[in-house]
Scaffold this motif. Structure first.
Motif, PDB file in Angstrom:
ATOM      1  N   GLN A  33       6.317  -1.989   8.471  1.00  0.00           N
ATOM      2  CA  GLN A  33       5.545  -1.210   7.502  1.00  0.00           C
ATOM      3  C   GLN A  33       4.213  -1.890   7.203  1.00  0.00           C
ATOM      4  O   GLN A  33       4.138  -3.112   7.068  1.00  0.00           O
ATOM      5  N   MET A  34       3.163  -1.067   7.119  1.00  0.00           N
ATOM      6  CA  MET A  34       1.835  -1.511   6.703  1.00  0.00           C
ATOM      7  C   MET A  34       1.343  -0.590   5.596  1.00  0.00           C
ATOM      8  O   MET A  34       1.730   0.579   5.531  1.00  0.00           O
ATOM      9  N   ARG A  35       0.484  -1.115   4.739  1.00  0.00           N
ATOM     10  CA  ARG A  35      -0.056  -0.340   3.625  1.00  0.00           C
ATOM     11  C   ARG A  35      -1.573  -0.498   3.608  1.00  0.00           C
ATOM     12  O   ARG A  35      -2.095  -1.618   3.671  1.00  0.00           O
ATOM     13  N   PHE A  36      -2.275   0.628   3.511  1.00  0.00           N
ATOM     14  CA  PHE A  36      -3.730   0.641   3.509  1.00  0.00           C
ATOM     15  C   PHE A  36      -4.229   1.294   2.224  1.00  0.00           C
ATOM     16  O   PHE A  36      -3.890   2.452   1.944  1.00  0.00           O
ATOM     17  N   ASP A  37      -5.023   0.572   1.454  1.00  0.00           N
ATOM     18  CA  ASP A  37      -5.661   1.139   0.265  1.00  0.00           C
ATOM     19  C   ASP A  37      -6.898   1.903   0.737  1.00  0.00           C
ATOM     20  O   ASP A  37      -7.905   1.305   1.135  1.00  0.00           O
ATOM     21  N   LEU A  38      -6.833   3.220   0.704  1.00  0.00           N
ATOM     22  CA  LEU A  38      -7.909   4.032   1.276  1.00  0.00           C
ATOM     23  C   LEU A  38      -9.197   3.961   0.470  1.00  0.00           C
ATOM     24  O   LEU A  38     -10.258   4.340   0.966  1.00  0.00           O
ATOM     25  N   ALA A  39      -9.112   3.468  -0.758  1.00  0.00           N
ATOM     26  CA  ALA A  39     -10.335   3.289  -1.563  1.00  0.00           C
ATOM     27  C   ALA A  39     -11.164   2.107  -1.066  1.00  0.00           C
ATOM     28  O   ALA A  39     -12.348   1.989  -1.406  1.00  0.00           O
ATOM     29  N   GLU A  40     -10.555   1.257  -0.260  1.00  0.00           N
ATOM     30  CA  GLU A  40     -11.255   0.056   0.222  1.00  0.00           C
ATOM     31  C   GLU A  40     -12.002   0.295   1.528  1.00  0.00           C
ATOM     32  O   GLU A  40     -12.655  -0.617   2.049  1.00  0.00           O
ATOM     33  N   GLY A  41     -11.918   1.494   2.067  1.00  0.00           N
ATOM     34  CA  GLY A  41     -12.587   1.813   3.316  1.00  0.00           C
ATOM     35  C   GLY A  41     -11.669   2.607   4.215  1.00  0.00           C
ATOM     36  O   GLY A  41     -10.452   2.643   4.022  1.00  0.00           O
ATOM     37  N   PHE A  42     -12.254   3.258   5.203  1.00  0.00           N
ATOM     38  CA  PHE A  42     -11.451   4.092   6.100  1.00  0.00           C
ATOM     39  C   PHE A  42     -10.875   3.215   7.207  1.00  0.00           C
ATOM     40  O   PHE A  42     -11.624   2.523   7.911  1.00  0.00           O
ATOM     41  N   PRO A  43      -9.524   3.220   7.408  1.00  0.00           N
ATOM     42  CA  PRO A  43      -8.894   2.275   8.340  1.00  0.00           C
ATOM     43  C   PRO A  43      -9.003   2.680   9.806  1.00  0.00           C
ATOM     44  O   PRO A  43      -8.019   2.986  10.475  1.00  0.00           O
ATOM     45  N   LEU A  44     -10.225   2.651  10.300  1.00  0.00           N
ATOM     46  CA  LEU A  44     -10.491   2.890  11.720  1.00  0.00           C
ATOM     47  C   LEU A  44     -10.674   1.523  12.380  1.00  0.00           C
ATOM     48  O   LEU A  44     -11.439   0.687  11.891  1.00  0.00           O
ATOM     49  N   MET A  45      -9.954   1.292  13.461  1.00  0.00           N
ATOM     50  CA  MET A  45      -9.922  -0.011  14.115  1.00  0.00           C
ATOM     51  C   MET A  45     -11.321  -0.540  14.409  1.00  0.00           C
ATOM     52  O   MET A  45     -12.156   0.184  14.958  1.00  0.00           O
ATOM     53  N   PHE A 226      -4.880   5.338  16.508  1.00  0.00           N
ATOM     54  CA  PHE A 226      -5.103   6.772  16.292  1.00  0.00           C
ATOM     55  C   PHE A 226      -4.235   7.288  15.153  1.00  0.00           C
ATOM     56  O   PHE A 226      -4.696   8.037  14.294  1.00  0.00           O
ATOM     57  N   ASN A 227      -2.954   6.891  15.139  1.00  0.00           N
ATOM     58  CA  ASN A 227      -2.042   7.377  14.111  1.00  0.00           C
ATOM     59  C   ASN A 227      -2.467   6.940  12.715  1.00  0.00           C
ATOM     60  O   ASN A 227      -2.425   7.732  11.760  1.00  0.00           O
ATOM     61  N   ILE A 228      -2.884   5.692  12.582  1.00  0.00           N
ATOM     62  CA  ILE A 228      -3.338   5.187  11.284  1.00  0.00           C
ATOM     63  C   ILE A 228      -4.531   5.998  10.795  1.00  0.00           C
ATOM     64  O   ILE A 228      -4.557   6.478   9.655  1.00  0.00           O
ATOM     65  N   ALA A 229      -5.521   6.163  11.660  1.00  0.00           N
ATOM     66  CA  ALA A 229      -6.729   6.889  11.258  1.00  0.00           C
ATOM     67  C   ALA A 229      -6.441   8.363  11.011  1.00  0.00           C
ATOM     68  O   ALA A 229      -6.994   8.976  10.090  1.00  0.00           O
ATOM     69  N   SER A 230      -5.555   8.963  11.820  1.00  0.00           N
ATOM     70  CA  SER A 230      -5.249  10.380  11.671  1.00  0.00           C
ATOM     71  C   SER A 230      -4.601  10.667  10.319  1.00  0.00           C
ATOM     72  O   SER A 230      -4.993  11.608   9.609  1.00  0.00           O
ATOM     73  N   TYR A 231      -3.617   9.872   9.934  1.00  0.00           N
ATOM     74  CA  TYR A 231      -2.940  10.142   8.667  1.00  0.00           C
ATOM     75  C   TYR A 231      -3.750   9.668   7.463  1.00  0.00           C
ATOM     76  O   TYR A 231      -3.597  10.214   6.365  1.00  0.00           O
ATOM     77  N   ALA A 232      -4.615   8.689   7.652  1.00  0.00           N
ATOM     78  CA  ALA A 232      -5.568   8.358   6.599  1.00  0.00           C
ATOM     79  C   ALA A 232      -6.502   9.546   6.365  1.00  0.00           C
ATOM     80  O   ALA A 232      -6.792   9.916   5.217  1.00  0.00           O
ATOM     81  N   LEU A 233      -6.970  10.156   7.469  1.00  0.00           N
ATOM     82  CA  LEU A 233      -7.826  11.336   7.353  1.00  0.00           C
ATOM     83  C   LEU A 233      -7.068  12.489   6.704  1.00  0.00           C
ATOM     84  O   LEU A 233      -7.612  13.181   5.821  1.00  0.00           O
ATOM     85  N   LEU A 234      -5.829  12.715   7.104  1.00  0.00           N
ATOM     86  CA  LEU A 234      -5.036  13.779   6.492  1.00  0.00           C
ATOM     87  C   LEU A 234      -4.897  13.555   4.990  1.00  0.00           C
ATOM     88  O   LEU A 234      -5.018  14.503   4.199  1.00  0.00           O
ATOM     89  N   THR A 235      -4.664  12.326   4.588  1.00  0.00           N
ATOM     90  CA  THR A 235      -4.541  12.018   3.154  1.00  0.00           C
ATOM     91  C   THR A 235      -5.836  12.346   2.428  1.00  0.00           C
ATOM     92  O   THR A 235      -5.817  12.945   1.341  1.00  0.00           O
ATOM     93  N   HIS A 236      -6.964  11.982   3.008  1.00  0.00           N
ATOM     94  CA  HIS A 236      -8.267  12.323   2.412  1.00  0.00           C
ATOM     95  C   HIS A 236      -8.428  13.838   2.282  1.00  0.00           C
ATOM     96  O   HIS A 236      -8.890  14.339   1.247  1.00  0.00           O
ATOM     97  N   LEU A 237      -8.062  14.565   3.343  1.00  0.00           N
ATOM     98  CA  LEU A 237      -8.278  16.018   3.339  1.00  0.00           C
ATOM     99  C   LEU A 237      -7.365  16.713   2.327  1.00  0.00           C
ATOM    100  O   LEU A 237      -7.801  17.643   1.628  1.00  0.00           O
ATOM    101  N   ILE A 238      -6.108  16.274   2.234  1.00  0.00           N
ATOM    102  CA  ILE A 238      -5.200  16.871   1.259  1.00  0.00           C
ATOM    103  C   ILE A 238      -5.635  16.508  -0.161  1.00  0.00           C
ATOM    104  O   ILE A 238      -5.606  17.350  -1.069  1.00  0.00           O
TER     105      ILE A 238
END
Length: 314
Positions: A33-45, A226-238
């Motif tokens: 498991q990993m956790r990304f705080d999306l307020a700290e930036g977009f997690p694109l490699m 790709f999966n990390i960035a895709s679901y980070a983007l989905l979270t932003h869009l929702i």
């Protein structure tokens, strides 16, 4: 993205050697498991260049409920081509050179790779320009978009899971049932590829939307960024759709593996230091999540290390 690099090291040092469906072989650990705080930036490699446009166009393809590669190929996105191509070359209609085991042979045999490239270009042209071809060979079956937007009910009706979860977040943010699943056992055999990222759940607290994804199988070097960035983007869009700020993206994986033909590339990536994360920008204010196009979504401040090429295991 240090936690991603730490995962790569962990698998290299502790992974079990396992065979797999593709015949490539992996080093694998189970449960991470990993956790990304999306307020700290977009997690694109940032330790290797990752194609955000492909990530965005694929996600919008899911969101629109599409399952045919024609829409992706029009966007110059070829993420799913191999699975549709397999349907054609394994059919009675195909009359070209033998493409059996093309996923492995195209990466190990230069002469075969040239034939494969030629046939793939023919396939892509047929998808875009030949009447009826895309309907027959471009559709991948009831994969992600179908399950997200048109889950089949026993009474013949369908469930729009994505629309329902958005409505649920708006009307009852404290619910523990903000869930979308792509794993539909009845239709797994009808899918070109059973879903890897199979279920996600949203959580609202303090005006922020968080998302947790469970992914049964994770290709750490090629697929995971790709999966990390895709679901980070989905979270932003929702979150945008529901007038919320973004919280965390929590990424939980089952069989978490490095393919044996990616190890050299992983070690190269591990020599690089992460850079500052970019910022996501949605330029279109009026469109709903279901109306957005690729050109409405952008990344600013992305300065990654160069791309590292690696073969896809099909």
């Amino acid at each position: 993205m240090e936690q991603y690099l730490d995962l790569c090291k962990h698998i290299l040092h502790n992974g079990a050697s396992k065979e797999d469906r593709t015949g490539t072989g992996t080093l694998s650990v189970f449960g991470h498991q990993m956790r990304f705080d999306l307020a700290e930036g977009f997690p694109l490699m940032t330790t290797k260049k990752t194609a955000f446009r492909l990530i965005a166009s694929e996600l919008l393809w899911f969101i629109k409920g599409d399952t045919n590669v024609k829409s992706l190929i029009k966007e110059n996105n070829h993420i799913w081509d191999e699975w549709a191509f397999a349907q054609w070359v394994e059919s009675a209609e195909y009359s070209g050179p033998d493409m059996a085991d093309f996923g492995r042979k195209a990466n190990t045999d230069e002469e075969f790779a040239a034939l494969y490239k030629e046939q793939m270009l023919i396939f892509q042209d047929k998808i875009l320009n030949e009447t009826g071809f895309a309907e027959t060979y471009g559709d991948l079956g009831p994969v992600y978009g179908k399950q997200w937007r048109s889950w089949a009910k026993t009474d013949g009706d369908t469930i729009d899971q994505l629309k329902n979860v958005i409505d649920s977040i708006k009307k009852n943010p404290d619910s523990r049932r903000h869930i979308v699943t792509a794993w539909n056992p009845e239709f797994i055999e009808d899918m070109a590829l059973p879903p890897c990222h199979i279920m996600f759940q949203f959580y609202v607290a303090d005006g922020k939307l968080s998302c947790q994804l469970y992914q049964r199988s994770a290709d750490v070097f090629l697929g995971m960024p790709f999966n990390i960035a895709s679901y980070a983007l989905l979270t932003h869009l929702i979150a945008r759709e529901c007038s919320l700020a973004v919280g965390d993206f929590v990424y939980t994986t089952g069989d978490t593996h490095l393919y044996s033909n990616h190890l050299e590339q992983v070690n190269e990536q591990l020599t690089r230091s992460p850079k500052a994360l970019p910022t996501l920008v949605i330029t279109e204010d009026e469109k709903s999540i279901f109306e957005l196009e690729v050109e409405d979504i952008a990344i600013e401040g992305y300065d990654p290390h160069p791309r590292i090429k690696a073969p896809v295991a099909v």
